[in-house]
Design a protein around this motif. Structure first.
Motif, PDB file in Angstrom:
ATOM      1  N   TYR A 132     -51.985 -34.773  10.800  1.00 19.12           N
ATOM      2  CA  TYR A 132     -51.918 -35.836   9.968  1.00 19.12           C
ATOM      3  C   TYR A 132     -52.819 -35.652   8.886  1.00 19.12           C
ATOM      4  N   PRO A 133     -52.850 -36.162   7.861  1.00 25.93           N
ATOM      5  CA  PRO A 133     -51.875 -37.397   7.571  1.00 25.93           C
ATOM      6  C   PRO A 133     -50.649 -36.618   6.862  1.00 25.93           C
ATOM      7  N   TYR A 134     -49.471 -37.487   6.777  1.00 29.08           N
ATOM      8  CA  TYR A 134     -48.131 -37.033   6.176  1.00 29.08           C
ATOM      9  C   TYR A 134     -47.668 -38.616   5.446  1.00 29.08           C
ATOM     10  N   PRO A 135     -47.017 -38.404   4.312  1.00 26.61           N
ATOM     11  CA  PRO A 135     -46.421 -39.688   3.711  1.00 26.61           C
ATOM     12  C   PRO A 135     -45.389 -40.232   4.568  1.00 26.61           C
ATOM     13  N   ALA A 136     -45.162 -41.525   4.589  1.00 27.84           N
ATOM     14  CA  ALA A 136     -44.281 -42.321   5.228  1.00 27.84           C
ATOM     15  C   ALA A 136     -42.986 -41.845   5.355  1.00 27.84           C
ATOM     16  N   ARG A 137     -42.503 -41.008   4.006  1.00 28.37           N
ATOM     17  CA  ARG A 137     -41.072 -40.536   3.956  1.00 28.37           C
ATOM     18  C   ARG A 137     -41.199 -39.467   5.087  1.00 28.37           C
ATOM     19  N   PHE A 195     -34.784 -31.569   4.169  1.00 28.31           N
ATOM     20  CA  PHE A 195     -35.390 -32.720   3.328  1.00 28.31           C
ATOM     21  C   PHE A 195     -37.122 -32.778   3.534  1.00 28.31           C
ATOM     22  N   SER A 196     -37.376 -32.241   4.569  1.00 24.50           N
ATOM     23  CA  SER A 196     -38.722 -32.428   5.134  1.00 24.50           C
ATOM     24  C   SER A 196     -39.541 -31.522   4.131  1.00 24.50           C
ATOM     25  N   LEU A 225     -38.372 -39.104   8.344  1.00 25.86           N
ATOM     26  CA  LEU A 225     -37.717 -37.987   8.950  1.00 25.86           C
ATOM     27  C   LEU A 225     -37.745 -37.662  10.229  1.00 25.86           C
ATOM     28  N   PHE A 226     -38.962 -37.589  10.737  1.00 24.93           N
ATOM     29  CA  PHE A 226     -39.480 -37.273  12.079  1.00 24.93           C
ATOM     30  C   PHE A 226     -38.560 -38.163  13.067  1.00 24.93           C
ATOM     31  N   PHE A 227     -38.515 -39.597  12.552  1.00 22.54           N
ATOM     32  CA  PHE A 227     -38.314 -40.414  13.496  1.00 22.54           C
ATOM     33  C   PHE A 227     -36.399 -40.044  13.558  1.00 22.54           C
ATOM     34  N   ALA A 228     -35.983 -39.849  12.481  1.00 25.03           N
ATOM     35  CA  ALA A 228     -34.591 -39.562  12.310  1.00 25.03           C
ATOM     36  C   ALA A 228     -34.058 -38.442  12.953  1.00 25.03           C
TER      37      ALA A 228
END
Length: 292
Positions: free
Chosen positions: A205-210, A26-27, A214-217
Protein backbone atom coordinates in the motif's frame (compact mmCIF):
# COMPACT_ATOMS: atom_id res chain seq x y z
CA UNK A 1 -29.17 -38.51 -5.81
CA UNK A 2 -27.07 -35.42 -6.48
CA UNK A 3 -27.41 -34.17 -10.04
CA UNK A 4 -24.20 -33.94 -12.04
CA UNK A 5 -23.73 -30.48 -13.59
CA UNK A 6 -23.14 -30.06 -17.30
CA UNK A 7 -19.51 -30.51 -18.31
CA UNK A 8 -19.86 -27.52 -20.63
CA UNK A 9 -19.73 -25.25 -17.55
CA UNK A 10 -16.00 -25.97 -17.64
CA UNK A 11 -15.67 -23.86 -20.79
CA UNK A 12 -17.63 -21.03 -19.12
CA UNK A 13 -15.12 -21.11 -16.27
CA UNK A 14 -12.30 -21.05 -18.80
CA UNK A 15 -13.69 -17.91 -20.45
CA UNK A 16 -13.68 -16.03 -17.15
CA UNK A 17 -10.17 -17.18 -16.24
CA UNK A 18 -9.02 -16.00 -19.68
CA UNK A 19 -9.92 -12.45 -18.65
CA UNK A 20 -7.00 -12.56 -16.20
CA UNK A 21 -4.27 -11.77 -18.72
CA UNK A 22 -6.21 -8.78 -20.08
CA UNK A 23 -6.95 -7.27 -16.67
CA UNK A 24 -3.36 -7.88 -15.53
CA UNK A 25 -1.97 -6.11 -18.58
CA UNK A 26 -4.02 -3.01 -17.66
CA UNK A 27 -2.48 -2.94 -14.16
CA UNK A 28 0.73 -1.12 -13.30
CA UNK A 29 1.15 -2.82 -9.92
CA UNK A 30 3.87 -5.44 -9.23
CA UNK A 31 2.87 -9.00 -10.06
CA UNK A 32 3.03 -10.21 -6.44
CA UNK A 33 0.82 -7.36 -5.26
CA UNK A 34 -1.72 -8.12 -8.00
CA UNK A 35 -1.72 -11.78 -6.97
CA UNK A 36 -2.06 -11.05 -3.25
CA UNK A 37 -4.95 -8.61 -3.60
CA UNK A 38 -6.72 -10.87 -6.06
CA UNK A 39 -6.77 -13.62 -3.43
CA UNK A 40 -7.63 -11.25 -0.57
CA UNK A 41 -10.65 -9.80 -2.37
CA UNK A 42 -11.76 -13.28 -3.39
CA UNK A 43 -11.69 -14.41 0.25
CA UNK A 44 -13.66 -11.36 1.36
CA UNK A 45 -16.35 -12.03 -1.26
CA UNK A 46 -16.65 -15.65 -0.12
CA UNK A 47 -16.47 -15.01 3.63
CA UNK A 48 -20.13 -14.55 4.57
CA UNK A 49 -21.68 -16.98 2.05
CA UNK A 50 -19.27 -19.74 3.04
CA UNK A 51 -19.60 -19.19 6.78
CA UNK A 52 -23.37 -19.11 6.46
CA UNK A 53 -23.63 -22.35 4.49
CA UNK A 54 -20.59 -24.33 5.65
CA UNK A 55 -19.70 -23.18 9.19
CA UNK A 56 -20.28 -26.64 10.68
CA UNK A 57 -18.01 -28.27 8.13
CA UNK A 58 -15.01 -26.22 9.25
CA UNK A 59 -15.15 -27.75 12.73
CA UNK A 60 -15.40 -31.27 11.31
CA UNK A 61 -12.60 -31.12 8.76
CA UNK A 62 -9.82 -33.65 9.36
CA UNK A 63 -6.19 -32.66 9.84
CA UNK A 64 -5.29 -34.52 6.65
CA UNK A 65 -7.86 -32.67 4.54
CA UNK A 66 -6.85 -29.32 6.03
CA UNK A 67 -3.21 -30.05 5.23
CA UNK A 68 -4.15 -30.92 1.64
CA UNK A 69 -6.15 -27.68 1.33
CA UNK A 70 -3.18 -25.73 2.67
CA UNK A 71 -0.85 -27.44 0.18
CA UNK A 72 -3.28 -26.64 -2.63
CA UNK A 73 -3.33 -22.98 -1.55
CA UNK A 74 0.47 -22.90 -1.48
CA UNK A 75 0.75 -24.18 -5.05
CA UNK A 76 -2.00 -21.81 -6.19
CA UNK A 77 0.04 -18.93 -4.76
CA UNK A 78 3.12 -20.12 -6.65
CA UNK A 79 1.03 -20.36 -9.81
CA UNK A 80 -0.20 -16.78 -9.53
CA UNK A 81 3.22 -15.43 -8.57
CA UNK A 82 4.92 -17.03 -11.57
CA UNK A 83 2.19 -16.69 -14.20
CA UNK A 84 1.18 -13.08 -13.44
CA UNK A 85 4.87 -12.14 -13.57
CA UNK A 86 5.09 -13.79 -16.98
CA UNK A 87 2.23 -11.66 -18.33
CA UNK A 88 4.33 -8.56 -17.62
CA UNK A 89 7.42 -10.00 -19.34
CA UNK A 90 6.20 -11.76 -22.48
CA UNK A 91 3.26 -11.66 -24.89
CA UNK A 92 -0.24 -12.65 -23.83
CA UNK A 93 -0.18 -15.42 -26.44
CA UNK A 94 3.10 -16.87 -25.16
CA UNK A 95 2.06 -16.69 -21.52
CA UNK A 96 -1.40 -18.20 -21.92
CA UNK A 97 -0.15 -20.89 -24.32
CA UNK A 98 2.65 -22.06 -22.04
CA UNK A 99 0.58 -22.06 -18.86
CA UNK A 100 -1.99 -24.09 -20.80
CA UNK A 101 0.48 -26.97 -20.93
CA UNK A 102 -0.75 -28.03 -17.47
CA UNK A 103 -2.69 -31.08 -18.80
CA UNK A 104 0.61 -32.86 -19.42
CA UNK A 105 1.52 -32.56 -15.75
CA UNK A 106 -2.02 -33.26 -14.51
CA UNK A 107 -2.16 -36.48 -16.53
CA UNK A 108 1.25 -37.54 -15.19
CA UNK A 109 0.31 -36.79 -11.58
CA UNK A 110 -3.06 -38.51 -11.92
CA UNK A 111 -1.34 -41.57 -13.38
CA UNK A 112 0.99 -41.92 -10.38
CA UNK A 113 -1.34 -40.67 -7.60
CA UNK A 114 -4.85 -41.57 -8.72
CA UNK A 115 -3.87 -44.53 -10.94
CA UNK A 116 -5.92 -42.81 -13.65
CA UNK A 117 -4.80 -44.44 -16.87
CA UNK A 118 -5.22 -42.17 -19.89
CA UNK A 119 -7.55 -43.62 -22.53
CA UNK A 120 -6.76 -43.36 -26.21
CA UNK A 121 -9.49 -40.71 -26.61
CA UNK A 122 -7.91 -38.70 -23.81
CA UNK A 123 -4.47 -39.00 -25.40
CA UNK A 124 -5.84 -37.90 -28.79
CA UNK A 125 -7.63 -34.89 -27.25
CA UNK A 126 -4.55 -33.81 -25.30
CA UNK A 127 -2.25 -34.36 -28.28
CA UNK A 128 -4.47 -32.26 -30.57
CA UNK A 129 -4.73 -29.47 -28.01
CA UNK A 130 -1.02 -29.42 -27.24
CA UNK A 131 -0.20 -29.43 -30.95
CA UNK A 132 -2.35 -26.31 -31.24
CA UNK A 133 -0.53 -24.61 -28.37
CA UNK A 134 2.85 -25.27 -30.00
CA UNK A 135 1.62 -23.85 -33.30
CA UNK A 136 0.50 -20.67 -31.51
CA UNK A 137 3.83 -20.45 -29.68
CA UNK A 138 5.69 -20.63 -33.00
CA UNK A 139 3.86 -17.52 -34.19
CA UNK A 140 4.25 -15.47 -30.98
CA UNK A 141 6.59 -12.51 -31.16
CA UNK A 142 7.39 -9.20 -29.47
CA UNK A 143 9.28 -7.87 -26.47
CA UNK A 144 12.98 -8.12 -25.70
CA UNK A 145 14.62 -11.53 -26.07
CA UNK A 146 15.80 -11.85 -22.45
CA UNK A 147 12.53 -10.63 -20.99
CA UNK A 148 10.51 -12.97 -23.17
CA UNK A 149 12.68 -15.95 -22.29
CA UNK A 150 12.28 -15.29 -18.55
CA UNK A 151 8.55 -14.72 -18.99
CA UNK A 152 8.17 -17.95 -20.96
CA UNK A 153 9.96 -19.92 -18.23
CA UNK A 154 7.74 -18.39 -15.55
CA UNK A 155 4.61 -19.25 -17.55
CA UNK A 156 5.78 -22.85 -17.90
CA UNK A 157 6.42 -23.05 -14.16
CA UNK A 158 2.92 -21.66 -13.66
CA UNK A 159 1.60 -24.65 -15.63
CA UNK A 160 3.34 -27.08 -13.27
CA UNK A 161 2.08 -25.32 -10.14
CA UNK A 162 -1.54 -25.13 -11.35
CA UNK A 163 -1.42 -28.82 -12.28
CA UNK A 164 -0.52 -29.75 -8.70
CA UNK A 165 -3.30 -27.46 -7.44
CA UNK A 166 -5.87 -29.14 -9.70
CA UNK A 167 -4.84 -32.67 -8.75
CA UNK A 168 -5.00 -31.92 -5.01
CA UNK A 169 -8.42 -30.34 -5.56
CA UNK A 170 -9.61 -33.49 -7.28
CA UNK A 171 -8.67 -35.50 -4.19
CA UNK A 172 -10.02 -33.21 -1.46
CA UNK A 173 -13.26 -32.22 -3.19
CA UNK A 174 -14.49 -35.79 -2.89
CA UNK A 175 -14.85 -35.15 0.85
CA UNK A 176 -15.29 -31.38 1.23
CA UNK A 177 -17.84 -28.95 -0.17
CA UNK A 178 -16.67 -26.45 -2.78
CA UNK A 179 -17.22 -23.52 -0.41
CA UNK A 180 -15.12 -24.93 2.42
CA UNK A 181 -12.38 -26.09 0.10
CA UNK A 182 -11.96 -22.89 -1.88
CA UNK A 183 -12.15 -20.62 1.16
CA UNK A 184 -9.29 -22.46 2.89
CA UNK A 185 -7.27 -22.67 -0.33
CA UNK A 186 -7.75 -19.01 -1.24
CA UNK A 187 -7.03 -17.87 2.32
CA UNK A 188 -3.76 -19.81 2.47
CA UNK A 189 -2.85 -18.52 -0.98
CA UNK A 190 -3.49 -14.91 0.11
CA UNK A 191 -1.32 -15.31 3.23
CA UNK A 192 1.53 -16.86 1.22
CA UNK A 193 1.39 -14.13 -1.43
CA UNK A 194 1.37 -11.26 1.08
CA UNK A 195 4.28 -12.95 2.88
CA UNK A 196 6.14 -13.08 -0.43
CA UNK A 197 5.44 -9.36 -0.94
CA UNK A 198 6.88 -8.54 2.48
CA UNK A 199 9.90 -10.80 1.96
CA UNK A 200 10.55 -9.26 -1.44
CA UNK A 201 10.03 -5.65 -0.28
CA UNK A 202 7.07 -5.30 -2.65
CA UNK A 203 4.86 -2.40 -1.51
CA UNK A 204 1.44 -3.52 -0.29
CA UNK A 205 0.00 0.00 0.00
CA UNK A 206 -0.81 2.59 -1.28
CA UNK A 207 -2.08 2.04 -4.82
CA UNK A 208 -4.42 4.24 -6.91
CA UNK A 209 -8.15 3.49 -6.80
CA UNK A 210 -7.89 2.29 -10.40
CA UNK A 211 -5.60 -0.54 -9.31
CA UNK A 212 -8.01 -1.69 -6.60
CA UNK A 213 -10.81 -1.78 -9.18
CA UNK A 214 -8.63 -4.08 -11.30
CA UNK A 215 -7.81 -6.24 -8.26
CA UNK A 216 -11.52 -6.56 -7.54
CA UNK A 217 -12.28 -7.44 -11.18
CA UNK A 218 -9.66 -10.19 -11.08
CA UNK A 219 -11.16 -11.58 -7.89
CA UNK A 220 -14.78 -11.52 -9.05
CA UNK A 221 -14.57 -12.51 -12.70
CA UNK A 222 -11.45 -14.66 -12.79
CA UNK A 223 -11.40 -16.28 -9.33
CA UNK A 224 -15.08 -16.46 -8.31
CA UNK A 225 -16.54 -17.14 -11.78
CA UNK A 226 -13.42 -18.92 -13.08
CA UNK A 227 -11.34 -20.90 -10.59
CA UNK A 228 -14.22 -21.45 -8.17
CA UNK A 229 -16.23 -23.04 -10.99
CA UNK A 230 -13.30 -25.41 -11.58
CA UNK A 231 -13.19 -26.32 -7.91
CA UNK A 232 -16.93 -26.97 -7.89
CA UNK A 233 -16.80 -29.18 -10.99
CA UNK A 234 -13.66 -31.13 -10.00
CA UNK A 235 -15.86 -33.22 -7.68
CA UNK A 236 -17.80 -34.49 -10.68
CA UNK A 237 -15.20 -34.57 -13.45
CA UNK A 238 -11.57 -35.62 -13.74
CA UNK A 239 -8.99 -32.90 -13.09
CA UNK A 240 -7.44 -34.03 -16.39
CA UNK A 241 -10.65 -33.13 -18.24
CA UNK A 242 -10.77 -29.71 -16.56
CA UNK A 243 -7.12 -28.99 -17.30
CA UNK A 244 -7.54 -30.00 -20.96
CA UNK A 245 -10.50 -27.62 -21.25
CA UNK A 246 -8.37 -24.73 -20.00
CA UNK A 247 -6.38 -25.04 -23.22
CA UNK A 248 -9.03 -22.84 -24.80
CA UNK A 249 -7.84 -19.92 -22.65
CA UNK A 250 -5.21 -18.78 -25.21
CA UNK A 251 -7.97 -18.48 -27.80
CA UNK A 252 -10.18 -16.27 -25.66
CA UNK A 253 -7.19 -14.24 -24.46
CA UNK A 254 -5.80 -13.72 -27.97
CA UNK A 255 -9.15 -12.49 -29.28
CA UNK A 256 -9.49 -10.00 -26.42
CA UNK A 257 -5.86 -8.90 -26.81
CA UNK A 258 -6.72 -7.97 -30.42
CA UNK A 259 -9.46 -5.59 -29.29
CA UNK A 260 -7.76 -4.12 -26.22
CA UNK A 261 -4.08 -4.02 -27.19
CA UNK A 262 -4.13 -4.40 -31.00
CA UNK A 263 -2.21 -7.67 -30.74
CA UNK A 264 -3.25 -9.08 -34.11
CA UNK A 265 -3.48 -12.88 -34.11
CA UNK A 266 -1.22 -14.50 -36.68
CA UNK A 267 -2.14 -17.40 -38.94
CA UNK A 268 -0.31 -19.56 -36.39
CA UNK A 269 -2.72 -18.40 -33.70
CA UNK A 270 -5.78 -19.01 -35.86
CA UNK A 271 -4.61 -22.45 -37.00
CA UNK A 272 -3.54 -23.48 -33.52
CA UNK A 273 -6.78 -22.21 -32.05
CA UNK A 274 -8.88 -24.37 -34.34
CA UNK A 275 -6.85 -27.45 -33.40
CA UNK A 276 -7.08 -26.67 -29.66
CA UNK A 277 -10.84 -26.25 -29.73
CA UNK A 278 -11.21 -29.40 -31.85
CA UNK A 279 -9.19 -31.39 -29.33
CA UNK A 280 -11.20 -30.06 -26.39
CA UNK A 281 -14.52 -30.69 -28.13
CA UNK A 282 -13.46 -34.23 -29.07
CA UNK A 283 -12.42 -35.07 -25.51
CA UNK A 284 -15.51 -33.62 -23.83
CA UNK A 285 -17.99 -35.12 -26.27
CA UNK A 286 -16.43 -38.60 -26.20
CA UNK A 287 -15.77 -38.70 -22.43
CA UNK A 288 -19.03 -40.46 -21.62
CA UNK A 289 -18.25 -43.18 -24.16
CA UNK A 290 -15.16 -44.10 -22.11
CA UNK A 291 -17.43 -45.20 -19.27
CA UNK A 292 -19.39 -47.66 -21.40
Amino acid sequence: MEKTPSKYWILAGTFFTSLSSIIIRFSNAPALAISAYRMLFTCLMLLFPVLYRNKNEFSEISAKDFALCAASGFFLALHYASWISSIQMTTIANSTVLVACSPMFVAILNFFIMKERPSYRMVIGIAMSLAGTFIIAMGSAGGSQNSMMAGNVLAFLGAIFVAVYLVIGGIVRKRLSAGTYVFIVYSVSAVVLFAMCIAGNIPIYPYPAREFVLFFALAFFCSILGHTVYNYLVKYFSSTLISVSTLSEPIFASIMALFFFSEIPTLYTLAGGIIILAGIFYYIVTQNKEKI
